[in-house]
Structure formats: C-alpha cells, structure tokens
Design an enzyme around this catalytic site. Sequence first.
Site, PDB file in Angstrom:
ATOM      1  N   ARG A 237      14.322  -4.557 -14.937  1.00 60.90           N
ATOM      2  CA  ARG A 237      14.577  -5.818 -14.248  1.00 60.90           C
ATOM      3  C   ARG A 237      15.891  -5.648 -13.509  1.00 60.90           C
ATOM      4  O   ARG A 237      16.790  -4.954 -14.004  1.00 60.90           O
ATOM      5  CB  ARG A 237      14.706  -6.982 -15.252  1.00 60.90           C
ATOM      6  CG  ARG A 237      13.384  -7.445 -15.860  1.00 60.90           C
ATOM      7  CD  ARG A 237      12.522  -8.172 -14.844  1.00 60.90           C
ATOM      8  NE  ARG A 237      11.272  -8.660 -15.413  1.00 60.90           N
ATOM      9  CZ  ARG A 237      10.110  -8.008 -15.368  1.00 60.90           C
ATOM     10  NH1 ARG A 237      10.036  -6.818 -14.797  1.00 60.90           N
ATOM     11  NH2 ARG A 237       9.024  -8.534 -15.900  1.00 60.90           N
ATOM     12  N   GLU A 266      14.983 -11.032  -6.460  1.00 57.23           N
ATOM     13  CA  GLU A 266      13.759 -10.669  -5.724  1.00 57.23           C
ATOM     14  C   GLU A 266      13.166 -11.896  -5.049  1.00 57.23           C
ATOM     15  O   GLU A 266      13.211 -12.975  -5.621  1.00 57.23           O
ATOM     16  CB  GLU A 266      12.749 -10.060  -6.701  1.00 57.23           C
ATOM     17  CG  GLU A 266      13.258  -8.745  -7.255  1.00 57.23           C
ATOM     18  CD  GLU A 266      12.321  -8.138  -8.292  1.00 57.23           C
ATOM     19  OE1 GLU A 266      11.181  -8.618  -8.448  1.00 57.23           O
ATOM     20  OE2 GLU A 266      12.742  -7.174  -8.942  1.00 57.23           O
ATOM     21  N   HIS A 284       9.186  -3.921  -6.114  1.00 55.43           N
ATOM     22  CA  HIS A 284       8.635  -4.230  -7.438  1.00 55.43           C
ATOM     23  C   HIS A 284       7.123  -3.920  -7.520  1.00 55.43           C
ATOM     24  O   HIS A 284       6.305  -4.822  -7.689  1.00 55.43           O
ATOM     25  CB  HIS A 284       8.902  -5.702  -7.803  1.00 55.43           C
ATOM     26  CG  HIS A 284       8.813  -5.972  -9.284  1.00 55.43           C
ATOM     27  ND1 HIS A 284       9.557  -6.908  -9.922  1.00 55.43           N
ATOM     28  CD2 HIS A 284       8.040  -5.421 -10.254  1.00 55.43           C
ATOM     29  CE1 HIS A 284       9.264  -6.948 -11.205  1.00 55.43           C
ATOM     30  NE2 HIS A 284       8.333  -6.036 -11.436  1.00 55.43           N
TER      31      HIS A 284
HETATM   32  C1  8YV Z   1       4.708  -7.316 -12.648  1.00 52.38           C
HETATM   33  C2  8YV Z   1       6.240  -6.419 -14.398  1.00 52.38           C
HETATM   34  O1  8YV Z   1       4.935  -6.928 -11.331  1.00 52.38           O
HETATM   35  O2  8YV Z   1       4.744  -6.475 -16.199  1.00 52.38           O
HETATM   36  C3  8YV Z   1       5.892  -6.655 -15.815  1.00 52.38           C
HETATM   37  O3  8YV Z   1       6.787  -7.009 -16.580  1.00 52.38           O
HETATM   38  O4  8YV Z   1       7.364  -6.386 -14.024  1.00 52.38           O
HETATM   39  C4  8YV Z   1       5.189  -6.155 -13.412  1.00 52.38           C
HETATM   40  O5  8YV Z   1       4.139  -5.463 -13.975  1.00 52.38           O
HETATM   41  C5  8YV Z   1       5.332  -8.647 -12.804  1.00 52.38           C
HETATM   42  O6  8YV Z   1       5.305  -9.146 -14.062  1.00 52.38           O
HETATM   43  C6  8YV Z   1       4.633  -9.649 -11.900  1.00 52.38           C
HETATM   44  O7  8YV Z   1       5.456  -9.992 -10.898  1.00 52.38           O
END
Ligand code: 8YV
Length: 325
Positions: A237, A266, A284
């Site tokens: 993150r 983001e 992302h």
């Molecule tokens: C997704 C992620 O892009 O699973 C996660 O924690 O960061 C990603 O797989 C996100 O959750 C959706 O925006």
Amino acid sequence: MANDKADVLFIGPHRDHLFTELNKAFVIHHAPRPEDVDDAMTTKLAPTLRYVAVGGHPGAISGATMAKLPKLEIVSNFGVGYDNVDAKYAAAHDIMVTNTPDVLNEEVADTTLGLLLATTRDFIQADRYARSGEWEKQGDYKLSHSLRDRKIGIVGLGRIGRAIARRLDAMLLPVAYHARNRVKDVNYKYYADLVAMARDVDTLVVITPGGAATKNLINAKVLEALGPNGILINMARGSVVDEDALIAALTNKTIAAAGLDVFVKEPHVPQALKDMTNVVLLPHVGSASVHTRRAMEQLVVDNLVAWQAGKAPLTPVAETPSKRK
Ligand code: 8YV
C-alpha cells in the site's frame, strides 16, 4: 411475483462479473464512491440492509457508515487488503468482514517479479529508446543494474510474500525477510529489525498489509540503510512507504531506483516521481488480470451467498473469526 431478493449495497466502481453474479441473488444498490452513501441512502436502506460489498479504489466503508446501518451483518471486501474497511468497528459490533485471499497470490507475485525486472533492467526506458528511434541514432542503450549478485529482503512474508520468495529461489537470489513474527516453516533469514535487514540486502520488496500498524514503515532511515545500489519495490500500500522520504532518497541517489504499484493518494501519482527516469510506475495492477479479478469478484459473492444461507463465510478476516461452522 414479489421480488424476494435481499438488498446488497455495493460501494466501489462497477465490475461486470461481480454485478452479474450479485444480481442473481440480490438487489444491488450501487454507490460508486463512499461519499455517495449519503443520508438519503442510509435512511432508505437502514430498516432492512444486511449485506454490504465493497472494494476497488475508492470503495471503502467507515465505522460511522456501518453505524447508520443497524441491521448490517456482513461486509464482503473485494481485495485481500482490507484497510478500506473499519474491521475493528465491525468486530466490536458483531459484523462479519471477509476479504479475497489466496486467489490472487500467484498473480501478484508474477506482477512483483515483472516490476522487479523492469526496474532493475530498465525495460521501460529501454522500450522508449527502441520506439523513439534513439537506438538507430545513438547506438546501444546504456547498461543497466542487474539482479545478479543481489540480495533481496522481503517485508511481509505472508501468502503473497511466500509466492514471491519461491520465484526468487528459482532465480537463485538469496532471500531474507522482515515480519512482526518469525515464520515457522521457512529457511529464509529472519530479521526482527527492518533497518538491520535493509543494511544487509540491496533490494527491498514490500508486501505487507497497509493500515495504521505499517504506516511509513519504509522511512528515511530504512532507505539510507538500503544504500546507493538499493532498489525498492512496493506492492503493498502507498501508506507503507514514506513517499516524501522516498522522493528525497531517489533525488539524492540515497537509493538507486524504485518500482511502485501503489501510491499514498491513488490515483494521484506525485509529479516528482513521474519526472524521474529511475522509477517504474504502475497504476495498482498487482492483481489486475481478467482471470484473477474474476476469481476475486466470485469470492466476494460466494462469501455473501454462504452467509445468507446461514453458513460460515469462506474467508473471514482475522478480526472477525466466524462463530458459524
Ligand atoms: C486490488 C489489492 O487492486 O487485493 C488487494 O488488496 O490491492 C488489489 O488486489 C484492490 O483491492 C482493489 O482496488
């Protein structure tokens, strides 16, 4: 015939497969952004709403919103990371929270290796060099960094971290890791102290959960310890890395390069990072293939359907273990 489907509130951007599948069992109320869950919506849904699905930037649900939905039983999150859901509030108010672990492990690990290679071997700038005709004009592209002789430190050896480590093993790269606790069944060198690990390796791969516990974990001290040959890859993150400290470290050559799939705000990417040639920036996309996103969307629905049927959800988060069998 009366519509006997239950209501579900989905907070986040539209997703084709998710909406098709949800629609089979539920009546969908859609709020593309958290702020779209306004008083009119909560007042309308409060008397009956038991199910929420959430996820995908900027999908999120706060404790304050949950508090306005007194019949709420479950929040099914799209994503393995659930720093967008107030799981503490949910746990304290007997609300189940689920996420989408495992189905994305290999995809995110693949993306990590791609980003690591692109950053280390300078593939994106080299692609530009070939496209622009510079190769014909200026001759061969400059030599890049290498993964050979590198030592990798993984920050967070969870399910995805281990899938990354397996790939690094195959590439004959020594792996160490930092995590809050030692992982029992692996032989990689463990560092309780992140700065000590950063000093001993030259490449950090960050894949630890976001949230308050890891905010700015990768700070100026860690980057300094990583050193001038250092490469940072962030797949976790944006909040895990002190973005200002990273920009300073890249500008001052305190570290050599960075590959970033995630950012603090983001979809905003700081201009300072965009202006640098020693960074690779991804929007992302760690899990963002048709195959894997479909599996994640299905798991969001399967958790809700299991819950509605009175069964245990498939993948509850640690804060809300299931009392059902
Ligand atoms: C997704 C992620 O892009 O699973 C996660 O924690 O960061 C990603 O797989 C996100 O959750 C959706 O925006």
